[in-house]
Design a protein around this motif. Structure first.
Motif, short mmCIF file in Angstrom:
data_model
loop_
_atom_site.label_atom_id
_atom_site.label_comp_id
_atom_site.label_asym_id
_atom_site.label_seq_id
_atom_site.Cartn_x
_atom_site.Cartn_y
_atom_site.Cartn_z
N UNK A 17 81.24 72.49 27.89
CA UNK A 17 81.23 73.96 27.85
C UNK A 17 80.85 74.54 29.21
N UNK A 18 79.83 73.97 29.84
CA UNK A 18 79.40 74.45 31.16
C UNK A 18 80.51 74.26 32.19
N UNK A 19 81.19 73.11 32.13
CA UNK A 19 82.29 72.85 33.07
C UNK A 19 83.44 73.82 32.85
N UNK A 20 83.74 74.11 31.61
CA UNK A 20 84.83 75.04 31.28
C UNK A 20 84.53 76.44 31.82
N UNK A 21 83.33 76.92 31.55
CA UNK A 21 82.94 78.26 32.03
C UNK A 21 82.93 78.29 33.56
N UNK A 22 82.43 77.23 34.17
CA UNK A 22 82.41 77.15 35.64
C UNK A 22 83.82 77.18 36.21
N UNK A 23 84.73 76.46 35.56
CA UNK A 23 86.12 76.43 36.00
C UNK A 23 86.75 77.82 35.89
N UNK A 25 85.21 80.51 36.14
CA UNK A 25 84.59 81.32 37.19
C UNK A 25 85.08 80.90 38.58
N UNK A 26 86.08 80.00 38.61
CA UNK A 26 86.72 79.54 39.85
C UNK A 26 85.79 78.73 40.76
N UNK A 27 84.84 78.04 40.16
CA UNK A 27 83.98 77.13 40.92
C UNK A 27 84.77 75.84 41.13
N UNK A 28 84.79 75.32 42.35
CA UNK A 28 85.57 74.11 42.64
C UNK A 28 85.12 72.91 41.78
N UNK A 29 86.09 72.09 41.41
CA UNK A 29 85.83 70.94 40.53
C UNK A 29 84.76 70.02 41.11
N UNK A 30 84.79 69.77 42.43
CA UNK A 30 83.79 68.87 43.01
C UNK A 30 82.38 69.43 42.87
N UNK A 31 82.24 70.75 42.93
CA UNK A 31 80.93 71.39 42.75
C UNK A 31 80.49 71.31 41.29
#
Length: 178
Positions: A17-23, A25-31
């Motif tokens: 869920x955190x990764x999905x929301x971060x994605x 929000x356009x946060x880079x995958x490596x971050x």
């Protein structure tokens, strides 16, 4: 593939869920990966401790921050997936209202369906759990006797999980065993 420092399917779902929301929000995958892999669980929340004084594979899982029926079942699921001998140490779940005894009894039924070698309990409500458990289930009136008993059962490949509500102060058991 991401390696999390916390245990349990429920925590893996939280990470997704955190990764999905971060994605979104356009946060880079490596971050995102870096953030997930550097996350450390807070004390008492599925935090694992090696127990080298008992053996190279001995492990204690500290899930003492709090307890309710759902989190108790999730913790039991985590323990049941380990190889080797498994010891579940539980204290009362608090704030359950009029159905508290019923909830504790249901946890005993749930444990019976899982692969747990020893179930060790403390607390008046946990007595209902222990009474429902089949096999090696033992209830204690005090932590000192409980700790002494658990230490006598420890082997080189033993996995221990400690769980209970805050008022039970189950972290004292963790401290005595680590």
């Amino acid at each position: 593939c991401v390696k999390l420092a916390t245990l349990g399917d429920h925590n893996a779902k939280n990470a997704i869920a955190a990764a999905t929301v971060s994605s979104l929000a356009k946060i880079p995958v490596d971050k995102i990966i870096q953030g997930l892999e550097t996350f450390e669980p807070v004390p008492g929340r599925m935090r694992s401790h090696a127990l080298p004084h008992y053996g190279s594979k001995a492990l204690l899982i500290d899930d003492t921050y709090n307890a309710n029926p759902e989190s108790m079942r999730a913790a039991i699921d985590v323990l049941s997936h380990y190889e080797g001998e498994k010891i579940l140490i539980i204290g009362d779940m608090g704030e359950l209202g009029k159905k508290a005894a019923q909830y504790h009894t249901s946890i005993g039924s749930y444990i019976n369906k899982k692969k747990v070698d020893y179930v060790i309990g403390i607390g008046q409500l946990t007595k209902h759990t222990i009474d429902r458990c089949k096999g090696n289930a033992k209830w204690f009136e005090n932590k000192k006797a409980l700790i002494r008993y658990v230490k006598s059962k420890m082997k080189k490949n033993t996995h221990v999980l400690v769980k209970g509500s805050r008022f039970m102060k189950m972290e004292e058991v963790v401290e005595a065993l680590t």
